[in-house]
Design an enzyme around this catalytic site. Structure first.
Site, PDB file in Angstrom:
ATOM      1  N   HIS A  38      -2.677  -1.589   3.720  1.00 13.00           N
ATOM      2  CA  HIS A  38      -3.428  -0.860   3.329  1.00 13.00           C
ATOM      3  C   HIS A  38      -4.215  -1.558   2.688  1.00 13.00           C
ATOM      4  O   HIS A  38      -4.457  -2.338   1.524  1.00 13.00           O
ATOM      5  CB  HIS A  38      -2.476  -0.401   2.564  1.00 13.00           C
ATOM      6  N   ASP A  83      -2.206   2.146   7.702  1.00  6.94           N
ATOM      7  CA  ASP A  83      -1.995   1.822   6.377  1.00  6.94           C
ATOM      8  C   ASP A  83      -0.697   2.314   6.342  1.00  6.94           C
ATOM      9  O   ASP A  83      -0.263   3.767   6.943  1.00  6.94           O
ATOM     10  CB  ASP A  83      -3.073   2.739   5.631  1.00  6.94           C
ATOM     11  N   SER A  98      -7.137   2.137  -2.569  1.00  6.66           N
ATOM     12  CA  SER A  98      -5.844   2.676  -3.196  1.00  6.66           C
ATOM     13  C   SER A  98      -5.646   3.550  -4.463  1.00  6.66           C
ATOM     14  O   SER A  98      -6.585   5.045  -4.386  1.00  6.66           O
ATOM     15  CB  SER A  98      -4.443   2.238  -3.314  1.00  6.66           C
TER      16      SER A  98
END
Ligand code: NAG
Ligand code: NAG
Ligand code: NAG
Ligand code: NAG
Ligand code: NAG
Ligand code: CA
Length: 531
Positions: free
Chosen positions: A443, A403, A190
């Site tokens: 995610h 995601d 991320s």
């Protein structure tokens, strides 16, 4: 062996190991890290016995990391290191015992716009014999408030904290063990994936092997894309607001009805959500005469836009749409009827320097402003990684196919961007950069897919190159064995102790995981094929 001898031997072993531990402890406590890194101030120097639950009483509560199990013995160093006359970082280093040290160095990343040290990743690296660093990326906690009127803190967030940490960490490792590290690695997802790309682009010699998960690249436009959802959906109490139950029930069911079997298997996973994005039509949900659960015209339009790319003021594509399948968990944030917190803070405290800026007023004009400003050079959207490639460094990128925070389509776009601007075929990119799509993963982790492959500290899989991305990048860098695919594992109820549900080989882009027949939970029922 006579019992008395066995006892003697055991006692001897105990004494030897206790002595080794005492030696290591003394060596640790005698270390003078602050004399080795310029202007740094020592905060913590402690010996950590194996299996310690290490508490972080000073850690910002918003980081939600009050303690961490440290399973192998270590020497812990924490410093503050200034990065300018109005900014600095909190730096952490976990040093394994000389016996357990593999000679490897590992950097860990942060997330979002946060300044949270991922102690779980540090503990993970330590457990596998890396000397591991982490940092607060220039500020504490998940809020962006610290950025207000302080561009130096933004620069730390963008790239400087990670680079400073790598430099200081390597110096301290050399001093502590009396020899330099052999190879250096980085793991992050991320925001940490974005840091990975910045590192490879701006400081290509910092790491020999990089794992970039769900990278938040094209950061200015990504912040706008995330900011665009709140004005689009409206707040929870607006008349056409689509509730979480509707996304998770009606809309998700319709997406599955139209798309689940495009991959040949009805399992709730869209193996290639790109196939669905091209055909999904929310019009079928429009309320008609029949009645029942349905969407208003305005809601149909919202659904359509959620899955459409965001276009800039001049009509150019600036960020791809959400992947169909991601809507289930996107109700947590993007579709929640509340502003996306990281984007809200970025616009408030960085782009507009105005704490009373209202995220409901975001328009595409603001995307132009943020992109032109490119605060701290945080764009993170290089068009070449040639210096990184030329020194023989390797990168593995992965991205979940469901995601809910950063669309995986943007990583496909990044791959194509590098391919075209570097004038590289897929095979040429493969020499130093490989991208793996993880169907059904959210995610960085979670979801219906086979999502465990050693990408986070909570890894339940063995440290084997075939099934662990960290072991895989090590094998690539040190033994020249490039990873063809990543074997992902799905545990029953996502609980390691409950055993393996199924495994799936995740293909490197542009190969697509393709069902070839048989039990769909059998790893051999799938093959990597070019679309
Ligand atoms: C730490 O705990 C694990 C699991 O309980 C155990 O296998 C290991 O021997 C322990 N290590 C030490 C040094 O106590
Ligand atoms: C950030 O947190 C560390 C402890 O992790 C603390 O030492 C430091 O003072 C904090 N910095 C600020 C600006 O609050
Ligand atoms: C901080 O450093 C900048 C240069 O980076 C300089 O312009 C400024 O005057 C310095 N401020 C203080 C308070 O020393
Ligand atoms: C919706 O809630 C906000 C507070 O979150 C309030 O200011 C606003 O007046 C409400 N609007 C309606 C139509 O109820
Ligand atoms: C599955 O995991 C959840 C937590 O994620 C837990 O609440 C639940 O009890 C687990 N179910 C079983 C059957 O273990
Ligand atoms: Ca399917």
């Amino acid at each position: 062996m006579p019992p008395i001898l066995a006892l003697l031997l055991a006692t001897l072993q105990f004494l030897v190991s206790t002595n080794a531990q005492n030696d290591f402890k003394q060596k640790c406590l005698a270390f003078k890290p602050d004399t080795l890194t310029q202007s740094s101030i020592l905060q913590i120097l402690e010996h950590i016995p194996a299996n310690t639950s290490l508490a972080f009483p000073g850690n910002d509560e918003s980081c939600n990391r009050a303690s961490q199990l440290i399973s192998s013995e270590a020497c812990r160093v924490a410093l503050t290191i200034p990065t300018s006359n109005r900014s600095g970082i909190v730096f952490e280093l976990f040093l394994p015992t000389p016996e357990e040290w593999t000679g490897r160095f590992l950097g860990t990343g942060n997330g979002g716009i946060d300044g949270c040290i991922k102690y779980e990743d540090m503990a993970y690296g330590l457990r596998h014999g890396f000397a591991v660093t982490g940092s607060n990326n220039g500020h504490n906690g998940t809020s962006g408030f610290a950025f207000l009127h302080n561009p130096d803190i933004v620069t730390d967030f963008s790239y400087r904290s990670l680079h400073t940490t790598a430099t200081a960490g390597k110096t301290l490792v050399r001093a502590f063990y009396g020899k330099p590290h052999t190879k250096s690695y980085y793991i992050g997802c991320s925001g940490g994936g974005r840091q990975a790309i910045q590192s490879a682009s701006l400081y290509p010699t910092d790491y020999d092997g990089i794992i970039a998960g769900a990278p938040g690249v094209n950061f200015n436009y990504m912040s706008s894309w995330r900011a665009s959802f709140y004005p689009l959906t409206g707040p929870k109490n607006s008349s056409d607001f689509i509730k979480a139950e509707t996304w998770q029930g009606l809309i998700h069911d319709e997406i599955l009805r139209q798309c689940d079997e495009l991959d040949g298997v009805r399992d709730g996973v869209l193996t290639d959500p790109g196939l669905c994005a091209g055909i999904f039509d929310p019009e079928t949900l429009l309320c008609g005469e029949k009645g029942g659960q349905c969407l208003s015209e305005k809601q149909v339009e919202v659904v359509r836009q959620v899955f459409s790319p965001l276009h800039g003021e001049n009509g150019e594509l600036i960020y791809p749409g959400l992947q169909p399948g991601a809507e289930v968990r996107a109700t947590e944030r993007l579709l929640s009827g509340t502003p996306f917190p990281y984007s809200e803070d970025w616009f408030k405290y960085v782009v507009f320097s105005n704490p009373s800026w209202d995220p409901a007023t975001w328009t595409i004009r603001d995307a132009t402003v943020a992109e032109a400003m490119n605060p701290g050079n945080a764009r993170s959207w290089p068009d070449t990684l040639a210096p990184f490639r030329d020194r023989g460094a390797k990168m593995m990128i992965y991205h979940g196919g469901a995601d809910q925070q950063i669309t995986g389509f943007n990583t496909e776009r990044f791959y194509h961007r590098l391919s075209s601007s570097m004038d590289h075929t897929n095979e040429q990119l493969d020499d130093f950069l490989r991208f793996f799509r993880i169907p059904g993963m959210g995610h960085c982790s979670g979801g219906l897919g086979a999502w465990q492959f050693g990408q986070t500290g909570a890894a339940g899989v063995e440290f084997e190159p075939g099934m662990n991305v960290l072991a895989a990048v090590v094998d690539w860098v040190e033994n020249g064995k490039a990873p063809e695919m990543i074997l992902g594992t799905k545990f029953v109820n996502d609980t390691v102790d409950m055993g393996v549900d199924y495994q799936r080989s995740h293909c490197r882009y542009p190969f697509r995981s393709t069902y070839i027949g048989g039990d769909s939970k059998d790893v051999d029922s799938w093959a990597c094929k070019l679309p």
